[in-house]
Each structure stands twice: as C-alpha cells, then as structure tokens.
Design an enzyme around this catalytic site. Sequence first.
Site, PDB file in Angstrom:
ATOM      1  N   SER A 112     -15.332  15.273   7.211  1.00  0.00           N
ATOM      2  CA  SER A 112     -15.655  16.077   6.116  1.00  0.00           C
ATOM      3  C   SER A 112     -16.532  17.356   6.323  1.00  0.00           C
ATOM      4  O   SER A 112     -16.037  18.419   5.753  1.00  0.00           O
ATOM      5  CB  SER A 112     -15.918  15.146   4.892  1.00  0.00           C
ATOM      6  OG  SER A 112     -15.291  14.230   4.633  1.00  0.00           O
ATOM      7  N   HIS A 129     -15.653   7.822   8.860  1.00  0.00           N
ATOM      8  CA  HIS A 129     -15.080   8.157   7.492  1.00  0.00           C
ATOM      9  C   HIS A 129     -14.448   6.769   6.527  1.00  0.00           C
ATOM     10  O   HIS A 129     -15.117   6.656   5.605  1.00  0.00           O
ATOM     11  CB  HIS A 129     -13.954   9.351   7.456  1.00  0.00           C
ATOM     12  CG  HIS A 129     -13.757   9.883   6.091  1.00  0.00           C
ATOM     13  ND1 HIS A 129     -14.650  10.475   5.663  1.00  0.00           N
ATOM     14  CD2 HIS A 129     -12.548  10.090   5.503  1.00  0.00           C
ATOM     15  CE1 HIS A 129     -14.207  11.176   4.294  1.00  0.00           C
ATOM     16  NE2 HIS A 129     -12.725  10.820   4.369  1.00  0.00           N
ATOM     17  N   TYR A 140      -7.861  15.467  -6.300  1.00  0.00           N
ATOM     18  CA  TYR A 140      -7.827  16.776  -5.662  1.00  0.00           C
ATOM     19  C   TYR A 140      -7.136  16.970  -4.345  1.00  0.00           C
ATOM     20  O   TYR A 140      -6.764  15.907  -3.777  1.00  0.00           O
ATOM     21  CB  TYR A 140      -9.491  16.781  -5.194  1.00  0.00           C
ATOM     22  CG  TYR A 140     -10.130  15.997  -4.440  1.00  0.00           C
ATOM     23  CD1 TYR A 140     -10.397  14.662  -4.590  1.00  0.00           C
ATOM     24  CD2 TYR A 140      -9.995  15.931  -2.757  1.00  0.00           C
ATOM     25  CE1 TYR A 140     -11.070  13.722  -4.015  1.00  0.00           C
ATOM     26  CE2 TYR A 140     -10.361  15.160  -2.060  1.00  0.00           C
ATOM     27  CZ  TYR A 140     -10.942  13.837  -2.589  1.00  0.00           C
ATOM     28  OH  TYR A 140     -11.593  12.869  -1.653  1.00  0.00           O
ATOM     29  N   PRO A 141      -6.685  18.130  -3.992  1.00  0.00           N
ATOM     30  CA  PRO A 141      -5.855  18.081  -2.808  1.00  0.00           C
ATOM     31  C   PRO A 141      -6.734  18.508  -1.612  1.00  0.00           C
ATOM     32  O   PRO A 141      -8.041  19.088  -2.137  1.00  0.00           O
ATOM     33  CB  PRO A 141      -4.803  19.379  -3.163  1.00  0.00           C
ATOM     34  CG  PRO A 141      -5.601  20.122  -4.143  1.00  0.00           C
ATOM     35  CD  PRO A 141      -6.566  19.077  -4.741  1.00  0.00           C
ATOM     36  N   MET A 142      -6.417  18.669  -0.428  1.00  0.00           N
ATOM     37  CA  MET A 142      -7.449  19.206   0.465  1.00  0.00           C
ATOM     38  C   MET A 142      -6.698  19.536   1.991  1.00  0.00           C
ATOM     39  O   MET A 142      -5.526  19.163   1.969  1.00  0.00           O
ATOM     40  CB  MET A 142      -8.402  18.097   1.012  1.00  0.00           C
ATOM     41  CG  MET A 142      -7.709  16.463   1.483  1.00  0.00           C
ATOM     42  SD  MET A 142      -9.112  15.476   2.137  1.00  0.00           S
ATOM     43  CE  MET A 142      -9.402  16.407   3.457  1.00  0.00           C
ATOM     44  N   ASP A 143      -7.230  20.217   2.844  1.00  0.00           N
ATOM     45  CA  ASP A 143      -6.847  20.532   4.105  1.00  0.00           C
ATOM     46  C   ASP A 143      -7.637  20.032   5.188  1.00  0.00           C
ATOM     47  O   ASP A 143      -8.960  19.636   4.912  1.00  0.00           O
ATOM     48  CB  ASP A 143      -6.617  22.026   4.103  1.00  0.00           C
ATOM     49  CG  ASP A 143      -5.425  22.701   3.570  1.00  0.00           C
ATOM     50  OD1 ASP A 143      -4.441  21.782   3.182  1.00  0.00           O
ATOM     51  OD2 ASP A 143      -5.336  23.669   3.596  1.00  0.00           O
ATOM     52  N   ARG A 170       0.882  -1.138   0.033  1.00  0.00           N
ATOM     53  CA  ARG A 170       0.070  -0.059   0.033  1.00  0.00           C
ATOM     54  C   ARG A 170       0.645   1.317   0.038  1.00  0.00           C
ATOM     55  O   ARG A 170       0.389   2.315  -0.396  1.00  0.00           O
ATOM     56  CB  ARG A 170      -0.976   0.088   1.211  1.00  0.00           C
ATOM     57  CG  ARG A 170      -2.041  -1.076   1.245  1.00  0.00           C
ATOM     58  CD  ARG A 170      -2.827  -1.117   2.491  1.00  0.00           C
ATOM     59  NE  ARG A 170      -3.574   0.342   2.490  1.00  0.00           N
ATOM     60  CZ  ARG A 170      -4.140   0.577   3.609  1.00  0.00           C
ATOM     61  NH1 ARG A 170      -4.108  -0.171   4.775  1.00  0.00           N
ATOM     62  NH2 ARG A 170      -4.656   1.761   3.634  1.00  0.00           N
TER      63      ARG A 170
END
Lengths: 269, 269, 269, 269, 269
Positions: free
Chosen positions: A245, A194, A167-170, A153
């Site tokens: 989220s 999640h 997509y990027p995220m914070d 993995r």
Amino acid sequence: MDKLEGLPAVPLTLEGAGVLHQMFRVRWPAWRALSAAEREAIVDAAAAPLGAMEKAGSAMFSLLGHKGDVMLVHFRKDFDALIEIEHCLARLRVWDYLELTSSYVSVVELGLYESSVRLYGSMGERKVAPHSPEWDAEIAENMQRQRAAMQPRLFPEMPPHRFICFYPMDRRRGEEKNWYQLPMTERQRQMQEHGEVGRRYAGTVKQIISGSIGFDDWEWGVDLFADDPLVFKRLIYEMRFDEVSAVYALFGSFYIGRRISRLAELLSL
Amino acid sequence: MDKLEGLPAVPLTLEGAGVLHQMFRVRWPAWRALSAAEREAIVDAAAAPLGAMEKAGSAMFSLLGHKGDVMLVHFRKDFDALIEIEHCLARLRVWDYLELTSSYVSVVELGLYESSVRLYGSMGERKVAPHSPEWDAEIAENMQRQRAAMQPRLFPEMPPHRFICFYPMDRRRGEEKNWYQLPMTERQRQMQEHGEVGRRYAGTVKQIISGSIGFDDWEWGVDLFADDPLVFKRLIYEMRFDEVSAVYALFGSFYIGRRISRLAELLSL
Amino acid sequence: MDKLEGLPAVPLTLEGAGVLHQMFRVRWPAWRALSAAEREAIVDAAAAPLGAMEKAGSAMFSLLGHKGDVMLVHFRKDFDALIEIEHCLARLRVWDYLELTSSYVSVVELGLYESSVRLYGSMGERKVAPHSPEWDAEIAENMQRQRAAMQPRLFPEMPPHRFICFYPMDRRRGEEKNWYQLPMTERQRQMQEHGEVGRRYAGTVKQIISGSIGFDDWEWGVDLFADDPLVFKRLIYEMRFDEVSAVYALFGSFYIGRRISRLAELLSL
Amino acid sequence: MDKLEGLPAVPLTLEGAGVLHQMFRVRWPAWRALSAAEREAIVDAAAAPLGAMEKAGSAMFSLLGHKGDVMLVHFRKDFDALIEIEHCLARLRVWDYLELTSSYVSVVELGLYESSVRLYGSMGERKVAPHSPEWDAEIAENMQRQRAAMQPRLFPEMPPHRFICFYPMDRRRGEEKNWYQLPMTERQRQMQEHGEVGRRYAGTVKQIISGSIGFDDWEWGVDLFADDPLVFKRLIYEMRFDEVSAVYALFGSFYIGRRISRLAELLSL
Amino acid sequence: MDKLEGLPAVPLTLEGAGVLHQMFRVRWPAWRALSAAEREAIVDAAAAPLGAMEKAGSAMFSLLGHKGDVMLVHFRKDFDALIEIEHCLARLRVWDYLELTSSYVSVVELGLYESSVRLYGSMGERKVAPHSPEWDAEIAENMQRQRAAMQPRLFPEMPPHRFICFYPMDRRRGEEKNWYQLPMTERQRQMQEHGEVGRRYAGTVKQIISGSIGFDDWEWGVDLFADDPLVFKRLIYEMRFDEVSAVYALFGSFYIGRRISRLAELLSL
C-alpha cells in the site's frame, strides 16, 4: 535467479458476481415541490421493485457528505443482470428525483497469488511450456477446483453490517516503482503480508474485492462492511504502512454510508 | 549500434475509417414528462435515420454506469461523413432528450512496426537517404501494397459481438521512461510481445485500434468486442504485465456496454 | 563552454495579431422550442455581424465531438478588437442559444531562435553588456527590421483550407527535464530539427503559432489548417518523435473542425 | 557552511490589504429576457453601491475568454471588509444575473528576503537564540519600521492602467526540487535575480503580489497592470527563464481583462 | 539499527468526535424570487433546528470566495449523529435554496507518536511479540488511559474564535519521498519539530486535527480557529518549511470563513 522467471506474470484470478455501485443525489427542490400524496405514490411504486432488488442481492445506503445522498450496491450473476437493473430503475418515477452522480462497475475477484506461485513453479520445474495445451489444461483444472471451493466468496451475500466503505484503487505504475514489473514471488510476498493485517480484522470487517480492469477507471474496487465505522479507518491506516500500500497503492474517492432498508427513510419530509 | 540509428523514428502507419464514439445520458425527467404518444412519435421518427446509420457502419450500446446511458459508435469513410452524422442527429427531436456527455474522434490505424524495421533497415543498408525522392517512392509503393492487402482491417465491419469495451490511451513520455525516445527496434520488439498476448485471445475478442493524435485528447482509442465481457478484463489484465503496457501505457476512462438494436429498448417506459 | 553563457536566455520574439478561439455548444432544446420563423429571424439578424467578422479576420468551424458544436477563430490587430468581438456577440439574440464551453486567448508569435543565437553571439563577442543602451538599441533595430519583413506572417489571413486542428501546449519544466534550463543553442538546435519536419509538410499544412504566456493557461496555441484532416495526424505523430516534442512538449485538448460559412448550416433544422 | 543554518527558514513577511478577486459570467438568456426598463432599473440600482466600492478600492474588468465576462478586484483593509462586499453584492438584484465562476482570496504581501538574511545573520552572529524574547523583540522592531516605510505598497491604490493580468502560483515542492528546502541565502539570491528582471519593466508594468497560504488553493496571487497587454507576455516569458521560475514556479489559471468603469458597458444590449 | 525495526509501523491513534464539514452556495435567484414573507417564514422555520444543532456542537461560517456562501461544521459523538444532521437539514424548506458544493467527513484524531515510540520500544526490549495477547492488552490499557486523559481534546467544544480555516491534506507517498516508509522514530522526530511551531502559536490559534482515511478523499482534515485570520497564513507559512510539511505534506482546497450566528445574517435581502 527467480524460479518463476520467463513464466507468465499474471496471477491466476477467479471472477464471480458482477457488481454495480450507484451514487445518487436527491433533487430536493423538485421532490419537495410534489404534493405529499404524489410523493407517497412515487415511493410506494418504487417499493416493490426495490424490495425485489434487495432480495436479489442489492442494498441501499445513506451516504455521508456531498458526494451523494444514497448509494445502491448490486451483486448479480453477470453484467446482463446489472444492465437489467439500470433499465428497471430508469422506468421508476422516483428516478426523475435522483441524480446519478457517480458509479462503479466491477466483478468480484479472488487473486490467487499463492496458488500461482505454487502451480507456475511446479509446471516450470516440470518444463511444461507456458500456454501449451498441457499448461492450459493444468491451469483450467486448478481454477475449476478453486472456483468450486470458493463459490460463496465469488458470489457473496450482501453482508448484514450497518456501515459500508467503498473506494476504487490502482497499483502504481511509476517510472521507478512499478507493481507490474515486480517478479511474481515479490508481489505474492507483499500481498501475503497485506493479507495478514486483514486477517486480524476478520471478526469486525467484511471485505469484498472486485476487479474493474476493462470496466471502469480504476483497477479494483474495495467494499468494506462493519458495524462500527471507525474500524474502516483503523484497518486502512494500518494497511497503509504495508509495502504494497505504501508504495504501490493509489486511491480514488472514498464513500461512507449507513444501510437503510427503504427509500422512504431518506425521502420522507 | 542500432542499425536504424539516424533513420526516421516514426513507424509506417496506415489509416482507414474515420471513427466517432458518442456517449449520451438520457434526460429522463424531460422524457418522462412527454405523453406516451409523443414519446412514440419521437422514437418512430428516429428509427429510420438510426437504422440507416446502422446499415452504414454504426452501432448502439447500452452503457453500464453513470458515464452515460447509451453509446453510439460510427465507422465511416472519412471525417466529412462523421460530421454529417452529427448534423443529422442534431436534427432529430430525440436529440433534445439526449445529453452528450463525452465523445472520441479517431481514425482506424495499423502501425506497421515490422515492415518499418525491415524497410528502413533495407533502405539504410542501401544508403537510400531519408526523405529523398527514392526513399519516399519506395515507402509509398510499400504502403500502397499494404493498404490494398489490409483494406478489410482498415475499413472494418461493425463486429457482431454483444459487448463492447472502449478506452483511450497514451504512450508515456515521462522524464525517464519515454516511449518516443526508444529506438524503433526496441519499440517493435515490445509491440510484437504485446501482439502475442492478443493473438491468444483472437477467437474471443475482436480488437480495433484507432489513432487520434491531432484529433482528440489521447493518442489512441481501443475498441474491444466480445460476447462475454469478462474476457475484456482477462485480456487487459494479462497485457498490463507486458513491458509496453506496464511501463509505457497511460489509460483514460473505460466504457463498457451491450449492443442494442433500437433506441426504443432503452427509452420505452 | 557555451558562447552564449551569461547572456539573456529568452529568445527574440515577435508578436502580431491578437487571437481568440471560442468553442460553443448549441442549446438544442431551447433552439428547437422556437418557431421556425423565430429561428430564421435570429439567424438572419446574426448574418450581417458574423459576415462582417469574417471579413475582418474570423472564421467559423463545425467541430467534431462533444467539446462543442462550433468554433469561432478570430485574428485581430489587438486585444481591444477581440474584446469588441465578445461584446458584439453577446448582443446578438443567437447568443442565448450558444453555450461557451471553452476559449483560448493568444497572440500570433514568431520565436526567432536563429537570429537570437546569431545576434546575442555577435554582441557577446563584441562585449556589449546585456540590457545596456547599446544592447537594447541593437536588438530593437533587429526586431524592427524583422517585424517589417514578417508582417504577413505576424498578421496572417485566415487560411482557406477546409479543416482546422487547434491545441494548446507547454514546454515541460520537469524536475529533470526542463526546457527553460537548456542553453539557448541547444533549444535553437532542437527547434531547427523540429522545423525541418514542418517544412516537409509545408505544401499541405498551414501552421500558425500563437503565444499565450500571461493570457491563458498554456504557453502556446497551435493552429493547423489543411484540406485533408489526416495530415494533421501524420504531421503531429512524426513530430512527436522529435526531441523537442518527445521530451519537452505537453499538450492540452485537441479540437478538430470543418469550415462552415454561415451559422445556418449548423442551426437549420 | 551556510551562516544561517539552524536559524528560522521562514522569511520576514509583511501583510497589507485584504484582496478578493471575483470572476463572473453573465446569465445572458435570463438578462435578455428582461424588459429594457427592468434591465435599466437593475443596472441603475447597482450603480451607487458599485461606485462606492470603486471609491473604496475596487475595480471592474471585462475579461477575455470563457472563464468569465467580468472580474471584480477588491483591495480592502481586512477580511471583514471583503466579507461585507460579498454580502452587499448578494443583496443587489443584478446578482441574479451574474454567475460566480471563480474567485481568489489573498493578502497583499512583501517578502523581505534581503532583510531576513541580514537580520537573521546579524542576530546569529550575536548568538541571539531564535524565538527568544530578545529575538522576537528585534524582529518586531524591524518589521514595525519596515511596515511604516512600506505602507503605500502594503495598502496600494488600484493602478490606473487599462489592462490586468491575474494568476495564482505555487513554489514547487517536488521530490527533488523543493523550494522549501533551499537555504534562505539561496532563495534570497534567486528572488533577487528575479526582481532584477521585474525592475527593467518597472515603467510599464505595475505588479502587486498577494499571499494566500491558508486562504486559497495556491500560495500566491500575482496582479499585473499595464496599458499594453503584450508586456504581460514579455515580462512573464522573460522571467520564466529565471531559476526561481524555471524550476520552482507552478502556475494556475491566467485571467486577462480590460478595465471598465460601469457594469452598463457590459450589460447594455 | 532502529530499535523499533520489525515492530508495527502504525502509531497509536485515538479517535473522538465525528466531524462533518458542509459547504453551501445560496441559490440566490430562487431565493430572491420568493416574497419577503415566504423568505421570513423559511428562515424562521430553520431557526429552531439550526439553533439546536449549534447547542449540540455545530457552527455556521460565512465563507470568503466562490467555493461557497456558507459552511456548517458539526462535531458529534459518532457518524450516526452526523447522518441524523443530514436528514434533518434535508427536511428544512431552506434546504431547497442551498446547494451543497462540497463536504468533508472525518473523526477527531490524536496521533500519539511519542507514546508509540516509548511503548513499542519498551515492549520490544521486553520481547513482547507484536499482536500477541500480551502486546494487545498492554496497548489497550495504554490507550484507555490516554483516551480518558484526553477526553476534552477528543470531543472538543466549538472554539469561540471569529475566523475558521479548513483544509484537507495527505502525507506524500512519492516514488522517492514516502512518509509511510520512514521509520517511526524519524516520523516522530519530524512531528515533534512540527509541533514546536504550533506551540508558539498556541495562544492565538486553536487547531483541531481529524482523520479521514476510509471516510473521505484526503487522509486528514485540519481546522484552525483564530480571531485574526492573518495568523492562519503566518502559522501555515512557517510550518511549510518544516521537513514534515516541506517534503511530505500535500494540500487540498482551503476554506476561510467568519462565524455567523444565524442564517438570516446571510439570507436577509
């Protein structure tokens, strides 16, 4: 009182492959201005190095929309190998006809929230002092073991699916809602909830999370792979109602593309 | 009541070297359009001035991602010297093949929170009136002494490590969470906690903080140097849980690069 | 109850010179493509009009960083004169080699908070109705007198210092912290505290405030002039802890440059 | 309880002329590269169509600052006429030397807050059900009457003043301060207070409000016309202390320009 | 207690046609530099493929303002067909004279809030465990039935109206006001109220909602079609006072255009 209070707040985290996303727009007028023979020669000259890249862990996608015509995704053993890719691409003549519109630099990452809660909790009960040699040794031993078990993995093959969503995220650090101030047990609980949504999609979507703190402008990058692109929407929409989220996720730009095997698919006129 | 109440809120701060970061993209089509001989001549003509810059405190990095192909970092004694660098670079022919995509202007800075708490506290107890000649003299004497002791940190050598991570940052001035309204003793406490994380990484990461209030669009610039780029991520991720980062840090763009010694490494085709 | 309640909230404000900041990047490849003779001819042709501008209240600065190579700052009697400058510059051949990257339009401004509190308070006690002829006349008389007294500050000479720092700013109108909803006496108190910091720097920094509500995208522009650029940082950092800055100031981009007397200093190769 | 509770929240609103703002930068190097004869021919060819546009409700302004060299403002009977303007301009050769940097699409609008409170209140007392045929008929009749009376304000002449100030704006929809959740009587009260400030400037400033919900990225556009540009600043600064502006107004970019009658004023070299 | 508590929060959602919006600016100088014969040949060569696209569910609009000269809107059976459109367009010579300035990728979507409340409620009462095979089967059966019934809305014809208004939007996830944390019954109530406004405009405006979570940078795209563009403003303004819009809607850029049937309408000089 939280049993992990006073213990480190950062979860155990394993790092694997270096990841580079590159988004390009084709400079169509310049490309079309070339003779058919020149175009063929340029595409031919790129075929071998791009083919070698693909064998080494890269893939090419035709993007939908104006953010780019093509996206290259590279998984490599480290950043040195990613820099070599950049230098290799810049040496190809086709490079003059591709405009780099965006990119993303990250490292495949597994956040071990469950292990962290268990191990920190156990060491806390045994009064092992954080960052003492004993603490560090126990953590190193645990990480080593997990790193070995999770090797596939951490250094994933490129999934074979037709479509990609990136997509990027914070995690939010708002004045009131601040992920980095939640107790670890609460973060672990939310991440687990999640993960349960994700597991229901396990058969149809392959997800690879990479960390980019210190490397790029968001904290994480998310790659989803599937044969039917509609499942991206269903998965992400369903997850958006998860507390982690709904409250704590901030998203950057979304890129959606379909796998292509050769640049010629895109560049032939 | 805070014993520093009513005393100045700004911490004692030492300034050292002027710092200029320059990020460039290579204009590949124009560069490739030159003959090999011309390219060689241009690179040769740049070698001596760039070599002299390196001797004077500059370094060159191959950047990962679309934000640029190369980053130059310059440490100099003052801004006049930085302006000379800009004028010198603009006179090189290779300048026509480099597009300046971003930059950062700052000054190496040491924020003396501990000394400030101690000195202000002591003067406060002795009823020395802020900004009185006595107050100013005592501060000047203290700063002078510290400036001498910290000369090597104020005018640092370019660290020899292979990788660099650069990013600008602000302290938050939110409607509720406002760094600039915290009492100095609270700021000092948070900075000290923050420093403890940094010290655990001292052997693997070299950190240089520069201040840019009045010079550029963020308040500080952070340069990290290390041989293994993964430690950037580990350090910054761990620090993000510190109160001072979790609540009060806002970050700009992140740049990650690997040291190169000559432009030719990047520009040879 | 505040004695100024029910009276106008806007402070008396004097306007003086029209101000235009223009930031340029040199189009180096096009410039270098010219012959030395052509370049000389173009610079020579610009020398007289630029010299005349300088005599009329303009100055030229070599900027640090990628935001521009050069900044022109113009003080003039009104906006008509500023528009003439734009038309004049556009007629110079050198204009083709300068790319206007940013600008700022404003008017030198003196906000008379102390006078406002005093005058409004006095008229309030005397039950003069706001905006009555009597009210307007008394204000007009007061403004006239102050305008005459402050003529040199309203139409300033270009300060002779070597360095400039320019930035635009707003007063915050947040959901909770809103400058425009504070009582005038409270605004006056904060501005006075702020001014005291400024006065301690009076010998080393010259400050010119201009208003840009209705003219540009921020509410005010701030120009600082000094021979040592480090004092910009010290002044602004110290002020950032003032309530009026800590809570109510929002800042745009910062520009830092060094005075040059002729374009040739920058454009000679 | 508010007597308008349960009744529609949207105020009666009349629409008039379609409005298009177009901001251009001149492509100076390309323009200067033409021979004087060519330039003259191009300007001559544009004179008639631009003159016709002016007669039909357009005006041309020389802008201050880098946002553009020229702004065209068009008032027309509907959007079809605005689209015809765009197609007509694109057919002119001078179009190749103008770069459209921004624009704004809107419709002259009169928000009838007072009438709304009165009419809704009266129908509410008479138990007329909102959106019933009776309700709709009474509103249609009222609007028809007002539309006729306000025809000159709905389809305004271009004001003759020398200077223009244009900016777009929104009403805030914050988490706590939300214009669209205020009762209509409260909105009416704030708008009336706001209007009183405007009326004091009636002699010196001409204001035209246009609505752009559904047409452009802000909710309203504001055009101010005056012979002395300083009154723009005074008016807007004074209004900024009104509750409706202090709390509920968000502003976009500001454009300031001076009327010109022919393109040649700008383009002659 | 909410009877849907503990049940899934995501509403039943049907997906239909893939949607691609493409916004273009014409490269006028390059286009005008062609001979009339060349321009005609290029437009002629594009006529057949563009005509075929229109038959397959595409339409062309002349945009108002600087965001673009033309917008293409494509409804297709899936993303593969949208990618084919992109590849087909890139092969046309006219492509070199069109600059893609923006785009939007989405899927026609029907959010079945009412059915969700009913079906989840019914299964909840019958103690059907969420995500059990029984739960999944009942939902699949329901969705299948509705998908069949709503086929014409899921795969819509291009509405024949003269004007289009397109904009993307998000549901707010603020620190206090968070759409994704509202109970489903509350979201259903607000959506129903919102729908009632829409229904009053049913005769004059045709609305097509598409979902873009996972595909583009906003969560939804909204297309409105009408013969009179003023109704866009009236509809959206009225809706902005609905709780679901006033509090929970965030909007991107608005595009307004008029249908054209052939590129030549725009490109003929």
